[in-house]
Design a protein around this motif. Structure first.
Motif, PDB file in Angstrom:
ATOM      1  N   GLU A   1     -10.020   1.529   5.257  1.00  0.00           N
ATOM      2  CA  GLU A   1     -10.729   0.222   4.494  1.00  0.00           C
ATOM      3  C   GLU A   1     -10.955   1.549   3.463  1.00  0.00           C
ATOM      4  O   GLU A   1     -12.357   1.757   3.154  1.00  0.00           O
ATOM      5  CB  GLU A   1     -11.783  -0.341   5.367  1.00  0.00           C
ATOM      6  CG  GLU A   1     -12.295   0.635   6.485  1.00  0.00           C
ATOM      7  CD  GLU A   1     -13.267  -0.418   6.965  1.00  0.00           C
ATOM      8  OE1 GLU A   1     -13.927  -1.142   5.890  1.00  0.00           O
ATOM      9  OE2 GLU A   1     -13.623  -0.179   8.115  1.00  0.00           O
ATOM     10  N   GLY A   2     -10.236   3.148   3.980  1.00  0.00           N
ATOM     11  CA  GLY A   2     -10.719   3.977   3.289  1.00  0.00           C
ATOM     12  C   GLY A   2     -11.746   4.685   3.541  1.00  0.00           C
ATOM     13  O   GLY A   2     -12.217   5.567   2.774  1.00  0.00           O
TER      14      GLY A   2
ATOM     15  N   ARG B   1       0.912  -1.397  -0.131  1.00  0.00           N
ATOM     16  CA  ARG B   1       0.516   0.295   0.036  1.00  0.00           C
ATOM     17  C   ARG B   1       0.420   1.225   0.167  1.00  0.00           C
ATOM     18  O   ARG B   1       2.048   1.388   1.005  1.00  0.00           O
ATOM     19  CB  ARG B   1      -0.986   0.033   1.264  1.00  0.00           C
ATOM     20  CG  ARG B   1      -1.540  -1.346   1.408  1.00  0.00           C
ATOM     21  CD  ARG B   1      -2.711  -1.219   2.641  1.00  0.00           C
ATOM     22  NE  ARG B   1      -1.690  -0.730   3.717  1.00  0.00           N
ATOM     23  CZ  ARG B   1      -2.820  -0.902   4.889  1.00  0.00           C
ATOM     24  NH1 ARG B   1      -3.788  -0.842   5.061  1.00  0.00           N
ATOM     25  NH2 ARG B   1      -1.671  -0.703   5.711  1.00  0.00           N
TER      26      ARG B   1
ATOM     27  N   CYS C   1      -3.664   4.123   1.371  1.00  0.00           N
ATOM     28  CA  CYS C   1      -4.333   2.763   2.167  1.00  0.00           C
ATOM     29  C   CYS C   1      -5.179   1.873   0.915  1.00  0.00           C
ATOM     30  O   CYS C   1      -5.006   0.909   1.056  1.00  0.00           O
ATOM     31  CB  CYS C   1      -4.970   2.857   3.208  1.00  0.00           C
ATOM     32  SG  CYS C   1      -6.298   2.762   3.430  1.00  0.00           S
ATOM     33  N   LEU C   2      -5.683   3.071  -0.060  1.00  0.00           N
ATOM     34  CA  LEU C   2      -6.660   1.647  -1.383  1.00  0.00           C
ATOM     35  C   LEU C   2      -5.796   2.000  -2.513  1.00  0.00           C
ATOM     36  O   LEU C   2      -5.871   1.577  -3.805  1.00  0.00           O
ATOM     37  CB  LEU C   2      -7.976   2.757  -1.047  1.00  0.00           C
ATOM     38  CG  LEU C   2      -8.490   2.621  -0.095  1.00  0.00           C
ATOM     39  CD1 LEU C   2      -9.909   2.768  -0.508  1.00  0.00           C
ATOM     40  CD2 LEU C   2      -8.922   1.152   0.655  1.00  0.00           C
ATOM     41  N   VAL C   3      -4.493   2.558  -2.687  1.00  0.00           N
ATOM     42  CA  VAL C   3      -3.460   2.792  -3.454  1.00  0.00           C
ATOM     43  C   VAL C   3      -2.063   1.673  -3.771  1.00  0.00           C
ATOM     44  O   VAL C   3      -1.623   2.163  -2.835  1.00  0.00           O
ATOM     45  CB  VAL C   3      -2.791   4.557  -3.559  1.00  0.00           C
ATOM     46  CG1 VAL C   3      -2.298   4.218  -5.021  1.00  0.00           C
ATOM     47  CG2 VAL C   3      -4.295   5.269  -3.964  1.00  0.00           C
ATOM     48  N   PRO C   4      -2.203   0.620  -4.530  1.00  0.00           N
ATOM     49  CA  PRO C   4      -1.303   0.000  -4.786  1.00  0.00           C
ATOM     50  C   PRO C   4      -0.252   0.949  -4.827  1.00  0.00           C
ATOM     51  O   PRO C   4      -0.004   1.468  -5.761  1.00  0.00           O
ATOM     52  CB  PRO C   4      -1.271  -0.841  -5.595  1.00  0.00           C
ATOM     53  CG  PRO C   4      -2.930  -0.593  -5.846  1.00  0.00           C
ATOM     54  CD  PRO C   4      -3.602   0.399  -5.461  1.00  0.00           C
TER      55      PRO C   4
ATOM     56  N   ASN D   1      -6.865   8.415  -0.465  1.00  0.00           N
ATOM     57  CA  ASN D   1      -6.687   7.494   0.976  1.00  0.00           C
ATOM     58  C   ASN D   1      -5.527   6.276  -0.178  1.00  0.00           C
ATOM     59  O   ASN D   1      -5.750   6.102  -0.681  1.00  0.00           O
ATOM     60  CB  ASN D   1      -7.595   6.557   1.274  1.00  0.00           C
ATOM     61  CG  ASN D   1      -9.160   7.445   1.379  1.00  0.00           C
ATOM     62  OD1 ASN D   1      -8.958   7.865   2.681  1.00  0.00           O
ATOM     63  ND2 ASN D   1      -9.917   7.427   0.930  1.00  0.00           N
TER      64      ASN D   1
END
Lengths: 292, 752, 166
Positions: free
Chosen positions: C52-53, C32, C70-73, C68
């Motif tokens: 979890e965005g 992440r 945390c949601l981006v590889p 967010n």
């Protein structure tokens, strides 16, 4: 974070053809990921079975919103923010614009894509009912061909859809022919913003001389798929907008939907509120005003 | 006038710059060399005996540190009040998510699979999940009768009031569990070596609670345990006692492995495994005269403590004492108990028993009003405590609080009367019904009765080489403004600029034990000690002949620099002394329960949308008397934040239980209000002063939690003509009730 | 108990700009972005509150858009221009929005603050004169448990009045 990144492969081919070739060479092996607002949540929870992911984020062929004669073509990789910022699109299709506003907070709108939302196929997705009433068509692409399909036919069951293992949604096509319709949309969630819907509605209608000339109603979270209320529409068409119609509408809606009890709400609540929302729509239709 | 230079003014937050630039160090921002990551294997059943533990073959277990109860050097318990809660379950399991095994590994990504690979076989036992099931005692899961604690308050002659009553009003009121939902999850790092002992860094409220618990768990003397509080991202009570558990786990792994160990929960684990607000059931039976005066009554107050005692006796205590609200009860009997169920133990959450019983009291007042035929305003006016009268514990109200006047001011600020009338008129035909409701309440600051004497808090102020002073307390900053107000107080006391006063990071190796950061005691109790300790610095300089009392800031600095140059840095300590005239009988639960009460009237305006059955709070007035406003922004921020949590408590935050386990342990499904859900929260203060608090301050941290729920539910009753007696109140609940009533039967006003 | 050190072929080099500095990391593509920022690059301002965005405490700007992290590889951040809270202040000088947060009490425990500042910054860059409703909507993806939001709104409104973002 309950998954181990070391176990996952993620590739990002630079263009659509390369992505489609990968899918064709190894059908079913690659899970496409666009903005990640669904996939990454499952991944972080340790609930993502797929181990090979294909990033379609930013593919230029999927990022256009084309205004063509008689049709607006939305690239499947367009984000909700991009939808909201497109003046022609929001002007012609206010139900979709409204739903885009409801889809998560701003950060999630900047990443969530319309195509991703369609393929994730949550029955609670906010924008899918609007696509149903706008009679959207999908363009599905593979190395073999491109084909068009009415969006109404796309979902066949809970998380089941008419998408071949080597296909991607390329675009969503909308024909602007509803500008004189009364439009109505409402989302009922656990809070005002950033909430999965307990129930949501998109509706279009036209009244003339106190009669329902045309009506299209779709609901989310009342069935395993986003649901176009075909039978309810049939029973309303041509009828006079009066109190008796309200009772008829409620009965028709209750008969057509199949809501469940789940962690967010109850079947009974959804059932009655669905009826309330349709009634509210009919009242607006009777008064001849737009209400979104 | 006392305290006008710094106290009472919006000076900059002491640690604000670090927070606004992202440089503040929270526990997960910290790493140590050779650090391992820890994870917890937890029970999946609510009650039973562990039969067999199998480590799955797919994991390279030799790479992991594994700790079980057998590895505990000291006592297998988390020392708090009653030592009944194990640190790790050894044989018996009494709630879902009870910790059983600990694992550590250098690569944190390998832990979830390893945890999943531990299979545990149990002999399951029947489990109980409700207050009623606990009371039935068909399954006794704790002690001899499932009762952690009980209290009895008796005042006057309750038996005599029933005959004299013109009305007897009964009601039962329930509140659900609530998750503290600090945005930063629980986390700690532990490090151990034989020479220095054990060090714990963590997100916590009470460093010395953790210190005490580690001594017992790890069998270490006081000087071999050191606990350091890191920047803490919200706590609200949820990091009062729980950190001792997670610290104990990290400590055991650190001791066994010889390496530092970090344990940080993710949101799911934090929600399902850690403490929540106690659910409650309150039953009122009240004798009322035809003039609407309370003659007396019985109150039964029961809280669900979960599987182990933790802080239930203290939560119960506060609820018991507050159960009668801000009213005069000539006679009352309060019977209270905390009972055991097979859910993760409930614990401290802002308000600590008072939000529960005050919800009941304020809903009950509206019910009494309806029965007697008086307005909600009038019923309260006729029963408010007045100076000179006694509370339910026979504590005399000694300050000149005028609750009628406070109420009147709240009504004007909220435009209550005009709105109530207008809503009644306009509601009939509408699908959007509006209502307005009141809550009147009080909140005692500091520990109950002799609690502060028992704590015997000590505060230090240090004189430093450069002529500045530093405050030494174990009181934690977690957003409420501890650092800022304690520095303000010291600066004010010494006539120094605010910038000349610093405050040490709470580190049990460096600071004395000023008590836990709980019970709304920091401004009032600890602040007063900081004041004394600061003056002690000055006295030392005066006695040394370096200074006269009326000195400038520069003279003080200069004298201090000289003194430190000659004698080295020094500390002035102040220890809590119970004020004379404060008597509390722990057996009879009678006397001066709190050194000071803050008083409040809250008014909520709501709209109920009959299309969706959703309730929106449109306007909220929070008026309170709090002694002295030490910092206007911090005070307003505390009230607004507490009101927001109270709105969540009433309308949004529902814990969904199944077999004792929380099912909605994610932010998607446990709903707290976001920015678009809250009304403008309008905050107003009155200041009567307080001799027991620094510069006249009373505690305010928990006060705002008590009022929103009853004000809102009273407003909903006003809107619909239908009363609800439980929270959280969700649209589905309103729908279920109204579904049984037709539109024509829904009266816009009149029912409570 | 150390693991043998080998180069993991499943990692790849990913380059992007962080706070104006060209950066290359050797990471698994599905790490992440939040974790790469915090653990590889030591930029611990972005926080994990929910994974979890939902809470927005991990918000950063990516190619000018609030996301967010945390949601981006991290692979999807390749070639992107990423701005975090650490990139906002200029040395000792806070920017006007940060000053407003401090002046109006928009920060209590501070854990939501980095994300909240990024979200407010993004809002004002798109809409320099937002109404109260627009401020509420712009911040609706950033949860704060401490403040009840009112002093955050005050701070943002004040920064807007002072011309921040215009």
């Amino acid at each position: 974070m309950r998954s181990d990144p070391a176990e996952y492969e993620l590739v990002a081919p630079g263009n659509l053809q390369a992505a489609l070739s990968l899918l064709a060479n190894d059908p079913g092996a690659w899970l496409p990921i666009a903005g990640g607002t669904d996939v990454m949540v499952q991944y972080a929870a340790g609930n993502l079975p797929a181990r090979k992911l294909l990033s379609i984020w930013g593919l230029p062929e999927l990022r256009q919103i084309e205004v063509l004669p008689g049709e607006i073509r939305i690239g499947a990789g367009c984000t909700y923010s991009e939808l909201r910022e497109h003046k022609t699109l929001t002007g012609e299709f206010p139900l979709l614009a409204r739903a885009a506003r409801w889809t998560g907070g701003i950060a999630n709108q900047n990443r969530g894509t319309l195509g991703g939302n369609i393929v994730n196929a949550s029955p609670a997705a906010d924008s899918l009912p609007s696509l149903l009433v706008y009679e959207a068509e999908l363009i599905l692409a593979s190395v073999r061909s491109e084909r068009r399909m009415p969006y109404r036919e796309f979902h066949t069951g809970y998380k089941k859809m008419k998408l071949a293992p080597d296909e991607l949604i390329r675009a969503i096509c909308l024909q602007p022919r509803f500008s004189t319709h009364v439009s109505y949309a409402r989302k009922v969630g656990a809070r005002n913003a950033q909430a999965i819907s307990k129930i949501c509605i998109a509706a279009l209608g036209k009244a003339a001389g106190g009669l329902v000339e045309d009506v299209r109603i779709a609901l989310g979270s009342v069935a395993p798929i986003p649901l176009r209320l075909v039978e309810t529409e049939k029973s309303l068409r041509g009828k006079r907008i009066e109190p008796a119609l309200v009772r008829l509408a409620r009965e028709a809606v209750a008969a057509e939907i199949r809501p469940i009890d789940d962690i967010r709400s109850t079947a009974n609540y959804r059932s009655i509120v669905a009826g309330n929302l349709v009634v509210e729509f009919l009242q607006k239709l009777g008064a001849g005003r737009n209400f979104t | 006038m006392n305290g006008v230079r710094i106290v009472g003014r919006p000076v900059p937050r002491k640690e604000g710059r670090e927070k606004i630039t992202g440089s503040a160090q929270y526990i997960d921002d910290m790493t140590l060399p050779q650090m391992l990551f820890g994870a917890t294997v937890r029970s999946q059943i609510p009650r039973g005996k562990i039969k067999k533990i199998t480590l799955g073959p797919e994991i390279a277990w030799n790479e992991f540190v594994i700790v079980s109860a057998k590895d505990i050097p000291g006592k297998n318990c988390i020392a708090l009040i009653v030592d009944d809660q194990p640190c790790l379950a050894a044989g018996a399991v009494n709630h879902p998510e009870e910790p059983i095994l600990l694992l550590a590994h250098p690569d944190r990504h390998l832990l979830p699979k390893a945890v999943a690979a531990v299979s545990i076989e149990y002999d399951a036992l029947p489990a109980i999940f409700t207050i009623e099931d606990s009371e039935k005692k068909s399954e006794v899961i704790w002690g001899s009768d499932n009762t952690f604690k009980s209290y009895l308050i008796e005042k006057g002659d309750v038996e005599a009031v029933w005959e004299k009553a013109d009305y007897i009003v009964e009601g039962e009121y329930r509140t659900g569990a609530q998750e503290q939902l600090y945005i930063e999850n629980n986390g700690v790092i532990a490090a151990y070596d034989a020479e220095h002992g054990l060090t714990i860094w963590g997100s916590l409220q009470c460093p010395y609670y953790v210190h005490k618990a580690m001594m017992a768990l790890c069998d270490l003397p006081a000087e071999k345990v050191r606990v350091v509080q890191m920047e803490t991202g919200g706590a609200f009570g949820g990091k009062e006692e729980y950190p001792s558990m997670i610290a104990g786990h990290a400590a055991l792994l650190a001791i066994k492995s010889g390496r530092p160990v970090k344990i940080v929960y993710d949101r799911l684990e934090d929600m399902v495994a850690t403490t929540k607000r106690h659910p409650s059931r309150t039953r009122h039976r009240t004798a009322v005269s035809k003039h609407g005066k309370i003659l007396g009554g019985e109150i039964e107050f029961v809280i669900d403590g979960g599987a182990y005692t933790t802080l239930s006796p203290v939560v119960l205590s506060r609820g018991t004492i507050h159960a009668g609200g801000p009213y005069y009860w000539p006679s009352v009997r309060v019977r209270a108990k905390a009972v055991a169920t097979n859910v993760p133990p409930h614990g401290a959450f802002r308000g600590f028993g008072a939000p529960q019983c005050l919800f009941a009291m304020e809903r009950h007042m509206d019910r009494i009003a309806q029965v007697v035929g008086l307005s909600p305003v009038e019923i309260r006016r006729r029963n408010f405590l007045k100076p000179g009268q006694t509370t339910t514990t026979e504590q005399t109200v000694r300050e000149e609080i005028d609750l009628e006047k406070l109420l009147e001011r709240a009504l004007q600020l909220s435009d209550y009367r005009a709105k109530k009338e207008r809503f009644a008129k306009e509601n009939g035909a509408s699908t959007r019904r509006k209502g307005i409701g009141i809550a009147a309440f009080l909140h005692g600051a500091g520990f109950t009765g002799s609690g502060e004497r028992y704590l015997s808090s000590v505060v230090g102020v240090e004189g430093r080489e450069d002529g500045s002073v530093r405050v030494l307390v174990s009181s934690a900053e977690f957003g409420q403004g501890t650092k800022t107000i304690l520095c303000q107080i010291a600066a004010e006391a010494l006539g120094l600029p605010y910038e000349d006063v610093s405050i040490a990071q709470p580190d049990t190796g460096q600071v004395p034990n000023s008590g836990p950061t709980v019970a709304s005691r920091t401004a009032m109790v600890v602040g007063k000690l900081v004041h004394s300790a600061a003056l002690g610095i000055k006295e030392s300089l005066i006695m040394d002949g370096k200074l006269v009392d009326a000195c400038s800031a520069e003279e003080f600095r200069s004298a201090l620099r000289d003194y430190v140059a000659a004698h080295g840095p020094f500390r002035s300590l102040a220890r809590y002394e119970q004020p004379s005239g404060i008597f509390w009988d722990d057996q009879k639960y009678r006397g001066e329960a709190y050194a000071a009460f803050a008083w409040a009237i809250y008014v909520a305006e709501v709209t109920v949308d009959l299309t969706t059955y959703g309730v929106t709070v449109n306007d909220f007035v929070a008026l309170q008397e709090i002694g002295r406003v030490l910092h206007p922004l911090l005070a307003r921020g505390q009230i607004a934040g507490g009101v927001a949590q109270g709105i969540g408590y009433s309308l949004y935050e529902k814990v969904i239980w199944q077999n004792g386990r929380m099912q909605n342990g994610q932010m998607t499904n446990y709903i707290m209000p976001a920015s678009t859900d809250l009304p403008p929260i309008r905050v107003f203060f009155e200041e009567l002063g307080n001799v027991h608090g620094a510069f006249g301050a009373k505690g305010i941290g928990e006060l705002p939690m008590d009022g929103p729920a009853p004000a809102i539910i009273n407003a909903v009753a006003d809107a619909l003509g239908v009363g609800f007696d439980f929270i959280p109140l969700l649209p589905e609940d309103i729908f279920a009730r109204l579904g049984a009533i037709s539109d024509t039967e829904l009266h816009p006003a009149g029912a409570a | 108990m150390s693991l043998p050190v080998t180069h993991d072929r499943r990692k790849c080099e990913i380059s992007f700009t962080v706070n104006g500095v060209p950066t290359t990391v050797d990471a698994y593509p599905m790490e992440r972005l939040l974790d790469v920022l915090r653990e590889e690059l030591g930029l611990t301002g972005a926080k994990e509150g929910c994974g979890e965005g939902e809470c927005g405490s991990c918000s950063v700007l990516m190619d000018g858009r609030l996301v967010n992290s945390c949601l981006v590889p991290v692979l999807q951040a390749s070639g992107a221009n990423v701005v975090t809270i650490e990139g906002i202040a200029q040395g000792a000088n806070l920017d006007a929005l940060q000053e407003a947060f401090l002046e109006f009490g928009g920060t209590q425990c501070g854990i939501c603050t980095p994300g909240m500042v990024m979200a407010a910054r993004y809002l004002l860059s798109k809409n320099p004169h937002p109404t109260t409703e627009e401020i509420q909507e712009g911040l609706s993806g950033n949860l704060c448990r401490c403040t009840g939001y009112i002093q955050i709104f005050d701070a943002v409104a004040n920064a807007a009045r002072r011309g921040f973002g215009a």
